[in-house]
Design an enzyme around this catalytic site. Structure first.
Site, PDB file in Angstrom:
ATOM      1  N   ASP A 240      55.482  43.695  62.311  1.00 48.42           N
ATOM      2  CA  ASP A 240      56.429  42.950  62.607  1.00 48.42           C
ATOM      3  C   ASP A 240      57.982  43.905  62.550  1.00 48.42           C
ATOM      4  OD1 ASP A 240      58.419  41.019  63.074  1.00 48.42           O
ATOM      5  OD2 ASP A 240      58.130  39.936  61.389  1.00 48.42           O
ATOM      6  N   LYS A 247      64.667  44.133  63.158  1.00 47.09           N
ATOM      7  CA  LYS A 247      64.872  44.044  61.736  1.00 47.09           C
ATOM      8  C   LYS A 247      65.937  45.305  61.413  1.00 47.09           C
ATOM      9  CE  LYS A 247      60.676  41.619  60.130  1.00 47.09           C
ATOM     10  NZ  LYS A 247      61.348  40.706  59.517  1.00 47.09           N
ATOM     11  N   GLU A 319      58.693  35.233  64.750  1.00 50.71           N
ATOM     12  CA  GLU A 319      57.519  35.274  65.657  1.00 50.71           C
ATOM     13  C   GLU A 319      56.221  34.799  65.311  1.00 50.71           C
ATOM     14  OE1 GLU A 319      58.230  37.574  63.682  1.00 50.71           O
ATOM     15  OE2 GLU A 319      56.234  37.781  62.695  1.00 50.71           O
ATOM     16  N   ARG A 321      55.470  31.929  63.737  1.00 48.47           N
ATOM     17  CA  ARG A 321      55.276  30.437  63.972  1.00 48.47           C
ATOM     18  C   ARG A 321      54.948  30.371  65.440  1.00 48.47           C
ATOM     19  NH1 ARG A 321      61.639  29.281  62.010  1.00 48.47           N
ATOM     20  NH2 ARG A 321      61.107  30.858  60.798  1.00 48.47           N
TER      21      ARG A 321
HETATM   22  N1  BES Z   1      57.371  38.529  58.539  1.00 46.85           N
HETATM   23  C1  BES Z   1      58.665  37.924  58.435  1.00 46.85           C
HETATM   24  C2  BES Z   1      58.810  37.271  57.183  1.00 46.85           C
HETATM   25  C3  BES Z   1      58.828  38.007  55.893  1.00 46.85           C
HETATM   26  C4  BES Z   1      59.977  38.763  55.545  1.00 46.85           C
HETATM   27  C5  BES Z   1      57.835  38.386  55.281  1.00 46.85           C
HETATM   28  C6  BES Z   1      59.950  39.520  54.092  1.00 46.85           C
HETATM   29  C7  BES Z   1      57.497  39.088  54.080  1.00 46.85           C
HETATM   30  C8  BES Z   1      58.800  39.872  53.710  1.00 46.85           C
HETATM   31  C9  BES Z   1      58.825  36.769  59.519  1.00 46.85           C
HETATM   32  O1  BES Z   1      58.613  36.941  60.635  1.00 46.85           O
HETATM   33  C10 BES Z   1      60.401  36.901  59.922  1.00 46.85           C
HETATM   34  O2  BES Z   1      61.024  37.910  60.017  1.00 46.85           O
HETATM   35  N2  BES Z   1      61.115  35.693  59.484  1.00 46.85           N
HETATM   36  C11 BES Z   1      62.387  35.647  59.480  1.00 46.85           C
HETATM   37  C12 BES Z   1      62.708  34.347  60.101  1.00 46.85           C
HETATM   38  C13 BES Z   1      64.066  34.115  60.832  1.00 46.85           C
HETATM   39  C14 BES Z   1      64.379  34.951  61.817  1.00 46.85           C
HETATM   40  C15 BES Z   1      64.430  32.630  60.952  1.00 46.85           C
HETATM   41  C16 BES Z   1      62.931  35.916  58.180  1.00 46.85           C
HETATM   42  O3  BES Z   1      62.311  35.416  57.130  1.00 46.85           O
HETATM   43  O4  BES Z   1      64.088  36.395  58.228  1.00 46.85           O
HETATM   44 ZN    ZN Z   2      56.482  38.293  60.645  1.00 39.74          ZN
HETATM   45 ZN    ZN Z   3      59.337  38.511  62.085  1.00 38.08          ZN
END
Ligand code: BES
Ligand code: ZN
Ligand code: ZN
Length: 471
Positions: A240, A247, A319, A321
């Protein structure tokens, strides 16, 4: 390293080291009390004192209950692995701690060495669990089952820990089909053209910029007369990057672990089939890589999901979800299950809400939450419920589509993500579904409890416990 169960008196077993668990109030009357005192050992939980000349490793515990024994036994393993002793013995104090001891030895002793050109070779070869319990048949059974579950947890960890250049949606599918072959599971793998036929517009969009085609993996374990049918769904983001909503570099590191939900589903299926449980279990995995590129999906895109619900993309990093929306919808059409559980490293917000050590549990049924929490505490995994509410639900409103993939406010982000998934759960399944956010628990960069650096296998022990209890 081997773990063996032996039925005899502890003194009758020859081993280099005897591992002793000690509470503070036992210190004074201990035969080597004077040495422990000189060493300044206070029997604090998770501290150890190695009496090399006596061949004893003393481990402090707050109590002799499972959670404390599991953690102390893991510390013992860390100490033993740095010694040159070849064997250790541990007395089984009661039936109730057998599985904690197995976890301590097998999970606490885990190491991932695939990428080390010179892997550390620990001298420790054998750990004996020694019991003279009259009901040895029962002891043997608990030991065998615990070992299957602990090994399946390490199987999950191994896949999580593999680097993203090795595990992509295609190779993850191979891992699944190999598991299917070895454990006699049915296995179907849908490639992108199949996903297109299924009109999985949300899942396909996420994987579009990757050079590795997305897959949907369906594994099933079907015993003859199952008591219940269970569907497990796993988020399998083999990487991801965040996509175009890229990110930050520091947050991107560790994102190989975004496949941990999928890996947990594989581990659970491995365990369930080896335990020969009387439940039918289906595992559905959305294996996708979230990357950037000229053809990447974008913030502002509107996706048409398999269920026909339209989704406004406001952040391509939300992504998981999107993938789960389509996989959950597919899974509900394919299997009429009694329970539907999804496992996903879904939100950073879950970690902020509950900390790194607790899995977030979301869904509608209070009874199911209660039963799952019980299974979690029996298995030694911490779970806490994050409650849905109608005010948070409103934050997912979109002006141009049926729903937005991100909430308009960041607070309660784990819950809004859970409520996004709820949109894809059919009315008749609302009380059968639970969502596990394992973002905090699935991976660790510092050892805790029986977890060492890397994947933890979160979800495997708790789900095996829940499934074993099904009547
Ligand atoms: N895979 C991440 C969530 C995550 C973050 C898992 C840190 C493990 C450690 C997920 O896809 C994500 O990036 N979520 C975002 C959602 C936001 C953009 C609404 C997040 O948590 O920042
Ligand atoms: Zn993710
Ligand atoms: Zn993500």
């Amino acid at each position: 390293m081997n773990i063996k169960l032996i039925e005899t008196e502890l003194d009758a077993v020859t081993a280099d080291v005897n591992v002793v668990f000690m509470k503070k109030d036992e210190l004074e009357s201990y035969e080597h009390a004077v040495i422990l005192q000189k060493a300044g050992f206070k029997a604090e939980q998770d501290t150890t004192c190695f009496l090399y000349e006596k061949g004893v490793l003393v481990c402090g515990v707050e109590s002799k209950k499972s959670d404390d024994i599991r953690s102390a036994c893991s510390c013992a393993m860390k100490t033993l692995k740095t010694s040159n002793f070849k064997s250790a013995k541990i007395a089984i104090l009661s039936k109730s701690v057998i599985s904690a001891l197995v976890d301590g030895v097998v999970l606490g002793g885990y190491e991932f060495n695939d990428y080390k050109s010179e892997p550390k070779k620990a001298a420790l070869e054998e750990v004996f669990l020694v019991s003279n319990d009259l009901d040895f048949t029962k002891v043997e059974e608990i030991f065998a089952n615990s070992l299957i579950i602990a090994n399946a947890t390490n199987f999950t960890r191994d896949i999580v820990n593999k680097a993203p250049q090795e595990i992509n949606p295609q190779t993850l599918s191979l891992v699944a089909s190999n598991l299917a072959k070895e454990n006699n599971l049915e296995c179907a793998i849908l490639q992108e053209d199949d996903l297109a036929k299924e009109k999985m517009g949300a899942m396909l969009a996420v994987g579009r910029a990757s050079v590795h085609g997305s897959t949907l993996i369906h594994l099933s374990y079907k015993p003859q007369n199952p008591k219940k049918v269970i569907t497990l769904v796993g988020k399998g983001l083999t990487y991801d990057s965040g996509g175009l909503s890229l990110k930050q570099p520091t947050s991107m590191v560790t994102m190989k672990m975004d496949k941990a939900g999928a890996c947990a589903v594989l581990g659970i299926l491995k365990a369930v089939s080896e335990l020969k449980l009387d439940v039918e279990v289906h595992g559905f995995i959305g294996a996708v890589e979230n990357m950037v590129g000229g053809n990447a999906y974008k913030p502002d895109d509107v996706l048409i999901s398999r269920s026909k619900t339209t989704i406004e993309v406001r952040n391509t990093d939300a992504e998981g979800r999107l993938v789960l929306a389509d996989v959950l919808d597919y899974a509900q059409d394919k299997v009429a299950a009694d329970y539907i559980f999804d496992f996903a490293t879904l939100t950073g917000a879950c970690m902020i809400a509950l900390g790194q050590y607790t899995t977030g549990l979301m869904g509608h049924s209070h009874k199911l939450k209660h039963d799952i929490s019980r299974a979690g505490s029996d298995a030694g995994e911490m779970i806490s419920s994050l409650p849905f509410n109608r005010h948070l639900k409103k934050l997912l409103k979109s002006e141009i589509a049926d729903i937005s993939n991100t909430a308009s406010k960041p607070y309660g982000g784990a819950i809004t993500a859970g409520m996004f998934l709820d949109k894809f759960i059919k009315e008749e399944n609302k009380n059968k579904w639970m969502h596990f956010d394992i973002a905090g628990t699935a991976y660790t960069e510092t050892a805790w409890d029986c977890n060492v650096y890397g994947g933890t296998g979160a979800g495997v022990r708790l789900m095996c416990e829940f499934l074993r209890e099904i009547k």
